[in-house]
Design a protein around this motif. Structure first.
Motif, PDB file in Angstrom:
ATOM      1  N   UNK A  54       0.805  -1.207   0.000  1.00 24.47           N
ATOM      2  CA  UNK A  54       0.000   0.000   0.000  1.00 24.47           C
ATOM      3  C   UNK A  54       0.842   1.263   0.000  1.00 24.47           C
ATOM      4  N   UNK A  55       0.183   2.387   0.285  1.00 31.85           N
ATOM      5  CA  UNK A  55       0.807   3.701   0.151  1.00 31.85           C
ATOM      6  C   UNK A  55       1.679   4.093   1.331  1.00 31.85           C
ATOM      7  N   UNK A  56       1.489   3.442   2.488  1.00 33.66           N
ATOM      8  CA  UNK A  56       2.224   3.841   3.685  1.00 33.66           C
ATOM      9  C   UNK A  56       2.717   2.610   4.432  1.00 33.66           C
ATOM     10  N   UNK A  57       3.753   2.815   5.236  1.00 32.60           N
ATOM     11  CA  UNK A  57       4.236   1.746   6.103  1.00 32.60           C
ATOM     12  C   UNK A  57       3.217   1.492   7.207  1.00 32.60           C
ATOM     13  N   UNK A  58       2.798   2.570   7.885  1.00 31.84           N
ATOM     14  CA  UNK A  58       1.755   2.432   8.901  1.00 31.84           C
ATOM     15  C   UNK A  58       1.206   3.800   9.278  1.00 31.84           C
ATOM     16  N   UNK A  59      -0.111   3.886   9.300  1.00 30.35           N
ATOM     17  CA  UNK A  59      -0.767   5.102   9.765  1.00 30.35           C
ATOM     18  C   UNK A  59      -0.957   5.125  11.262  1.00 30.35           C
ATOM     19  N   UNK A  60      -0.390   4.148  11.966  1.00 28.61           N
ATOM     20  CA  UNK A  60      -0.529   4.075  13.415  1.00 28.61           C
ATOM     21  C   UNK A  60      -1.538   3.019  13.815  1.00 28.61           C
ATOM     22  N   UNK A  61      -1.966   3.086  15.064  1.00 24.97           N
ATOM     23  CA  UNK A  61      -2.916   2.105  15.586  1.00 24.97           C
ATOM     24  C   UNK A  61      -4.334   2.424  15.128  1.00 24.97           C
ATOM     25  N   UNK A  62      -5.136   1.403  15.036  1.00 19.19           N
ATOM     26  CA  UNK A  62      -6.560   1.567  14.789  1.00 19.19           C
ATOM     27  C   UNK A  62      -7.182   2.074  16.098  1.00 19.19           C
ATOM     28  N   UNK A  63      -7.472   3.377  16.166  1.00 19.28           N
ATOM     29  CA  UNK A  63      -7.899   3.984  17.431  1.00 19.28           C
ATOM     30  C   UNK A  63      -9.271   3.508  17.876  1.00 19.28           C
ATOM     31  N   UNK A  64     -10.000   2.809  17.009  1.00 16.36           N
ATOM     32  CA  UNK A  64     -11.274   2.256  17.463  1.00 16.36           C
ATOM     33  C   UNK A  64     -11.059   1.259  18.600  1.00 16.36           C
ATOM     34  N   UNK A  65      -9.845   0.700  18.706  1.00 22.16           N
ATOM     35  CA  UNK A  65      -9.532  -0.218  19.800  1.00 22.16           C
ATOM     36  C   UNK A  65      -9.499   0.505  21.142  1.00 22.16           C
ATOM     37  N   UNK A 101       6.431   5.980   2.756  1.00 22.48           N
ATOM     38  CA  UNK A 101       5.232   6.734   3.092  1.00 22.48           C
ATOM     39  C   UNK A 101       5.245   7.194   4.533  1.00 22.48           C
ATOM     40  N   UNK A 102       4.100   7.107   5.178  1.00 20.07           N
ATOM     41  CA  UNK A 102       3.984   7.501   6.580  1.00 20.07           C
ATOM     42  C   UNK A 102       4.370   6.349   7.503  1.00 20.07           C
ATOM     43  N   UNK A 103       5.019   6.692   8.600  1.00 20.22           N
ATOM     44  CA  UNK A 103       5.357   5.730   9.648  1.00 20.22           C
ATOM     45  C   UNK A 103       5.012   6.411  10.965  1.00 20.22           C
ATOM     46  N   UNK A 104       3.798   6.172  11.442  1.00 22.67           N
ATOM     47  CA  UNK A 104       3.258   6.928  12.563  1.00 22.67           C
ATOM     48  C   UNK A 104       2.983   6.036  13.766  1.00 22.67           C
ATOM     49  N   UNK A 105       3.142   6.611  14.960  1.00 24.37           N
ATOM     50  CA  UNK A 105       2.672   6.029  16.209  1.00 24.37           C
ATOM     51  C   UNK A 105       3.098   4.566  16.365  1.00 24.37           C
ATOM     52  N   UNK A 106       2.132   3.641  16.435  1.00 23.38           N
ATOM     53  CA  UNK A 106       2.463   2.228  16.631  1.00 23.38           C
ATOM     54  C   UNK A 106       3.344   1.696  15.519  1.00 23.38           C
ATOM     55  N   UNK A 107       3.185   2.243  14.302  1.00 24.37           N
ATOM     56  CA  UNK A 107       4.048   1.817  13.207  1.00 24.37           C
ATOM     57  C   UNK A 107       5.494   2.186  13.451  1.00 24.37           C
ATOM     58  N   UNK A 108       5.724   3.391  13.982  1.00 26.30           N
ATOM     59  CA  UNK A 108       7.084   3.796  14.312  1.00 26.30           C
ATOM     60  C   UNK A 108       7.621   2.962  15.466  1.00 26.30           C
ATOM     61  N   UNK A 109       6.787   2.667  16.435  1.00 23.90           N
ATOM     62  CA  UNK A 109       7.234   1.827  17.560  1.00 23.90           C
ATOM     63  C   UNK A 109       7.638   0.442  17.068  1.00 23.90           C
ATOM     64  N   UNK A 110       6.906  -0.077  16.112  1.00 22.33           N
ATOM     65  CA  UNK A 110       7.248  -1.374  15.524  1.00 22.33           C
ATOM     66  C   UNK A 110       8.599  -1.292  14.819  1.00 22.33           C
ATOM     67  N   UNK A 111       8.823  -0.222  14.059  1.00 19.70           N
ATOM     68  CA  UNK A 111      10.105  -0.051  13.374  1.00 19.70           C
ATOM     69  C   UNK A 111      11.246   0.101  14.370  1.00 19.70           C
ATOM     70  N   UNK A 112      10.995   0.807  15.473  1.00 15.88           N
ATOM     71  CA  UNK A 112      12.036   1.023  16.479  1.00 15.88           C
ATOM     72  C   UNK A 112      12.449  -0.263  17.171  1.00 15.88           C
ATOM     73  N   UNK A 113      11.570  -1.253  17.200  1.00 20.88           N
ATOM     74  CA  UNK A 113      11.937  -2.544  17.775  1.00 20.88           C
ATOM     75  C   UNK A 113      12.905  -3.304  16.877  1.00 20.88           C
ATOM     76  N   UNK A 114      12.942  -2.957  15.597  1.00 18.52           N
ATOM     77  CA  UNK A 114      13.846  -3.626  14.654  1.00 18.52           C
ATOM     78  C   UNK A 114      15.285  -3.161  14.892  1.00 18.52           C
ATOM     79  N   UNK A 115      16.222  -3.970  14.465  1.00 14.90           N
ATOM     80  CA  UNK A 115      17.636  -3.638  14.665  1.00 14.90           C
ATOM     81  C   UNK A 115      18.068  -2.477  13.786  1.00 14.90           C
TER      82      UNK A 115
END
Length: 264
Positions: A54-65, A101-115
């Motif tokens: 898709x167009x972005x890595x991650x738009x963050x968490x699904x806030x409906x949760x 693309x965008x790497x926001x919120x939970x998506x950035x946290x996921x990337x930060x866990x990577x080496x």
């Protein structure tokens, strides 16, 4: 609903997140990612790439949760994804996040866990949780602090602003910036080079970094005696040392790409 696609490219696992249209992080995606990381480890893969379609890595968490959650419900929700973060950090191989693309919120946290993180020039990063009165629920702020220092981590998290890939590279949050359109080729090439290396040693390096950050250099020095010294009895290290001594340093460096590490 989110899901992942798992692809094996020789000894590299390529995991692609799919959660259209905004690549939002949710419970299903978290569970699927955890299964993929565990599968790569079980299959003896030597590197892993985490990417998104898709167009972005991650738009963050699904806030409906987050709607109408009690404290106990929030603990259960956040706790469900913590094993994924730990699995990425504890994986016995290098993990590369390939961001576009965008790497926001939970998506950035996921990337930060990577080496390692490699991003396209046009990628944009942000911890936007403050916009909804929240903080980084998957450890983003302290993983940012590990990379760029506490002052920058607070600035990024307090302000909820977007930053360019070039800025994040300058602040040592991401490792490399590549031209748009070259991300996946670059990430796969990097992962394949790492996979050909001494991944048993890389696994020890990962543990040493995490232990040193958690306990400080002096405690890590003591931990190193148990964690790193078994490499002396490994085939990989003894074979490479033998080649270095027999070839000499200059020839060894020139021929190093042909050296075979067997992770034993």
């Amino acid at each position: 609903m989110g899901h992942t696609e798992y692809q094996a490219v020789d000894t590299v696992a390529v995991v692609t997140m799919s959660s259209p249209p905004a690549s939002l992080f949710n419970e299903e995606l978290s569970d699927s990612l955890l299964a993929d990381v565990e599968r790569a480890s079980d299959e003896g893969k030597r590197a892993l790439i985490l990417q998104a379609d898709g167009a972005v890595f991650s738009g963050g968490a699904d806030v409906s949760m987050f709607r109408a959650r009690t404290i106990s419900g929030a603990r259960e929700l956040i706790g469900r994804s913590m094993p994924l973060i730990a699995a990425i950090e504890d994986a016995p191989f290098p993990v590369i996040a390939a961001v576009h693309g965008l790497c926001l919120a939970a998506g950035l946290e996921l990337a930060l866990a990577c080496d390692l993180i490699v991003a396209e020039e046009s990628a944009r990063f942000a911890q936007v949780e403050a916009m909804i009165g929240a903080t980084t629920f998957l450890g983003g702020v302290y993983r940012l602090a590990e990379r760029c220092g506490p002052a920058r981590a607070r600035e990024i998290t307090f302000g909820a602003e977007q930053y360019t890939a070039a800025t994040f590279e300058r602040w040592n949050i991401i490792n490399r910036v590549v031209p748009d359109g070259e991300l996946r080729e670059h990430a796969l090439g990097w992962a394949q080079r790492l996979a050909k290396g001494p991944t048993a040693a890389h696994a020890v390096t990962k543990r040493l970094v995490r232990y040193g950050l958690a306990h400080g250099p002096r405690e890590a020095d003591r931990y190193l005696l148990d964690a790193a010294t078994p490499l002396f009895e490994s085939h990989d290290m003894q074979h490479a040392v033998g080649e270095l001594l027999s070839q000499g340093a200059r020839k060894f460096r020139a021929n190093h790409d042909q050296l075979v590490f067997e992770n034993r």
